[in-house]
Write a protein that holds these residues in place. Sequence first.
Motif, PDB file in Angstrom:
ATOM      1  N   MET A   1      50.664  45.784  31.336  1.00  0.00           N
ATOM      2  CA  MET A   1      51.864  45.123  30.974  1.00  0.00           C
ATOM      3  C   MET A   1      52.229  45.215  29.466  1.00  0.00           C
ATOM      4  O   MET A   1      53.489  45.417  28.832  1.00  0.00           O
ATOM      5  CB  MET A   1      51.484  43.394  31.071  1.00  0.00           C
ATOM      6  CG  MET A   1      51.801  43.103  32.383  1.00  0.00           C
ATOM      7  SD  MET A   1      51.165  40.921  32.792  1.00  0.00           S
ATOM      8  CE  MET A   1      52.582  40.314  31.986  1.00  0.00           C
ATOM      9  N   ILE A   2      51.082  45.374  28.431  1.00  0.00           N
ATOM     10  CA  ILE A   2      51.396  45.378  26.952  1.00  0.00           C
ATOM     11  C   ILE A   2      51.037  46.783  26.596  1.00  0.00           C
ATOM     12  O   ILE A   2      51.294  47.019  25.166  1.00  0.00           O
ATOM     13  CB  ILE A   2      50.553  44.149  26.586  1.00  0.00           C
ATOM     14  CG1 ILE A   2      49.111  44.491  26.496  1.00  0.00           C
ATOM     15  CG2 ILE A   2      51.067  42.682  26.665  1.00  0.00           C
ATOM     16  CD1 ILE A   2      48.141  43.337  25.992  1.00  0.00           C
ATOM     17  N   ASP A   3      50.464  47.649  27.269  1.00  0.00           N
ATOM     18  CA  ASP A   3      50.034  49.070  26.842  1.00  0.00           C
ATOM     19  C   ASP A   3      49.164  48.973  25.695  1.00  0.00           C
ATOM     20  O   ASP A   3      49.439  49.508  24.571  1.00  0.00           O
ATOM     21  CB  ASP A   3      51.365  49.851  26.716  1.00  0.00           C
ATOM     22  CG  ASP A   3      51.260  51.307  26.649  1.00  0.00           C
ATOM     23  OD1 ASP A   3      50.051  51.614  27.215  1.00  0.00           O
ATOM     24  OD2 ASP A   3      51.843  51.908  25.796  1.00  0.00           O
ATOM     25  N   SER A   4      48.160  47.904  25.729  1.00  0.00           N
ATOM     26  CA  SER A   4      47.265  48.073  24.639  1.00  0.00           C
ATOM     27  C   SER A   4      45.879  47.263  25.107  1.00  0.00           C
ATOM     28  O   SER A   4      45.610  46.525  25.790  1.00  0.00           O
ATOM     29  CB  SER A   4      47.903  46.934  23.555  1.00  0.00           C
ATOM     30  OG  SER A   4      46.933  46.732  22.436  1.00  0.00           O
TER      31      SER A   4
ATOM     32  N   LYS B   1      44.787  45.659  18.731  1.00  0.00           N
ATOM     33  CA  LYS B   1      46.135  46.566  18.224  1.00  0.00           C
ATOM     34  C   LYS B   1      47.054  45.319  17.724  1.00  0.00           C
ATOM     35  O   LYS B   1      48.119  45.630  16.907  1.00  0.00           O
ATOM     36  CB  LYS B   1      46.693  47.428  19.154  1.00  0.00           C
ATOM     37  CG  LYS B   1      47.934  48.283  18.931  1.00  0.00           C
ATOM     38  CD  LYS B   1      48.250  49.244  19.746  1.00  0.00           C
ATOM     39  CE  LYS B   1      49.675  49.432  19.943  1.00  0.00           C
ATOM     40  NZ  LYS B   1      50.120  50.276  21.051  1.00  0.00           N
ATOM     41  N   LEU B   2      47.285  44.092  18.356  1.00  0.00           N
ATOM     42  CA  LEU B   2      48.331  43.037  18.237  1.00  0.00           C
ATOM     43  C   LEU B   2      47.685  42.023  17.549  1.00  0.00           C
ATOM     44  O   LEU B   2      48.321  41.088  17.313  1.00  0.00           O
ATOM     45  CB  LEU B   2      48.809  42.719  19.605  1.00  0.00           C
ATOM     46  CG  LEU B   2      49.320  43.841  20.521  1.00  0.00           C
ATOM     47  CD1 LEU B   2      49.913  42.997  21.841  1.00  0.00           C
ATOM     48  CD2 LEU B   2      50.312  44.579  19.988  1.00  0.00           C
TER      49      LEU B   2
ATOM     50  N   THR C   1      48.297  28.980  18.563  1.00  0.00           N
ATOM     51  CA  THR C   1      49.749  29.138  18.617  1.00  0.00           C
ATOM     52  C   THR C   1      50.396  30.370  18.173  1.00  0.00           C
ATOM     53  O   THR C   1      51.209  30.992  18.512  1.00  0.00           O
ATOM     54  CB  THR C   1      50.301  27.993  18.203  1.00  0.00           C
ATOM     55  OG1 THR C   1      50.084  27.751  16.927  1.00  0.00           O
ATOM     56  CG2 THR C   1      50.168  26.641  19.026  1.00  0.00           C
ATOM     57  N   ASN C   2      49.777  30.737  17.152  1.00  0.00           N
ATOM     58  CA  ASN C   2      50.220  32.097  16.378  1.00  0.00           C
ATOM     59  C   ASN C   2      49.932  33.409  17.400  1.00  0.00           C
ATOM     60  O   ASN C   2      50.888  34.187  17.563  1.00  0.00           O
ATOM     61  CB  ASN C   2      49.486  32.463  15.120  1.00  0.00           C
ATOM     62  CG  ASN C   2      50.070  31.373  13.829  1.00  0.00           C
ATOM     63  OD1 ASN C   2      51.118  30.766  14.070  1.00  0.00           O
ATOM     64  ND2 ASN C   2      49.172  31.127  13.104  1.00  0.00           N
ATOM     65  N   SER C   3      48.817  33.359  17.955  1.00  0.00           N
ATOM     66  CA  SER C   3      48.498  34.344  18.990  1.00  0.00           C
ATOM     67  C   SER C   3      49.477  34.529  20.108  1.00  0.00           C
ATOM     68  O   SER C   3      49.964  35.355  20.480  1.00  0.00           O
ATOM     69  CB  SER C   3      47.018  34.486  19.157  1.00  0.00           C
ATOM     70  OG  SER C   3      46.166  34.702  18.250  1.00  0.00           O
ATOM     71  N   ALA C   4      49.577  33.154  20.392  1.00  0.00           N
ATOM     72  CA  ALA C   4      50.448  32.924  21.667  1.00  0.00           C
ATOM     73  C   ALA C   4      51.973  33.721  21.385  1.00  0.00           C
ATOM     74  O   ALA C   4      52.610  34.408  22.360  1.00  0.00           O
ATOM     75  CB  ALA C   4      50.831  31.450  22.043  1.00  0.00           C
ATOM     76  N   ALA C   5      52.507  33.179  20.202  1.00  0.00           N
ATOM     77  CA  ALA C   5      53.650  33.739  19.771  1.00  0.00           C
ATOM     78  C   ALA C   5      53.964  35.008  19.746  1.00  0.00           C
ATOM     79  O   ALA C   5      54.889  35.689  20.085  1.00  0.00           O
ATOM     80  CB  ALA C   5      54.107  33.115  18.391  1.00  0.00           C
ATOM     81  N   THR C   6      52.929  35.707  19.238  1.00  0.00           N
ATOM     82  CA  THR C   6      52.769  37.316  19.013  1.00  0.00           C
ATOM     83  C   THR C   6      52.644  38.058  20.340  1.00  0.00           C
ATOM     84  O   THR C   6      53.308  38.979  20.702  1.00  0.00           O
ATOM     85  CB  THR C   6      51.387  37.605  18.207  1.00  0.00           C
ATOM     86  OG1 THR C   6      51.460  37.093  17.049  1.00  0.00           O
ATOM     87  CG2 THR C   6      51.503  39.198  18.129  1.00  0.00           C
TER      88      THR C   6
END
Length: 202
Positions: A29-32, A172-173, A83-88
């Motif tokens: 899904m996220i290619d990472s 990576k993210l 929450t920051n990770s969720a938004a990213t």
Amino acid sequence: MKLTARQLDALQELVNIGIGQAAGILNDMIDSPIRLQIPYLQILTPNDVQVQLEQHLNGEQIAAVQLKFTGSFGGIAQLVFPTNSAATLVTMLTGEEAGTHDLDSVKIGTLSEVGNIVINGVMGAISNVLQQRLNYSIPNYTEGTIATLLVSGGLAADTVVLLAQTRFIIEKLHIEGDIILIFNVSSFDTLLAAINQLAGGL
């Protein structure tokens, strides 16, 4: 109530199998690449669970997808993000920029889908390997503190819970999240009996 080393090993292996399956889907899904940590298992009271998770998450606000399951054994499985990770993660999956109105409108649906994939991967592996039938509720999305999360899960103060935590990292993210499984004590004996049967056949 304590688990033997063999029971812990068997449970950790089950969670590993499920997370590995879910990680494969998320990779596509996220290619990472997704890096997983070995599950950490404990038996705790709900109050101890709250203290443990608050320390682990440093009191951060969290976004969580919660799925209740019943059947041969019951409990709650949760996928928890700061929450920051969720938004990213949502930005990566949808292309919507953080802070936009559109992001807020699609965030719940997107995170619920991710949570459903991960939680079903873990619970599917546990039920399949242990040959136990489980029924799942519709995923429920929550934002807030660990305390509000546990209250929404309906954990009574006198419940004994098995807390299984696995951390996954998408380097990576710069995204980190936790998979938290909570089994209530009323069905714990059934779970252990199935694990003992599995461990005896290994």
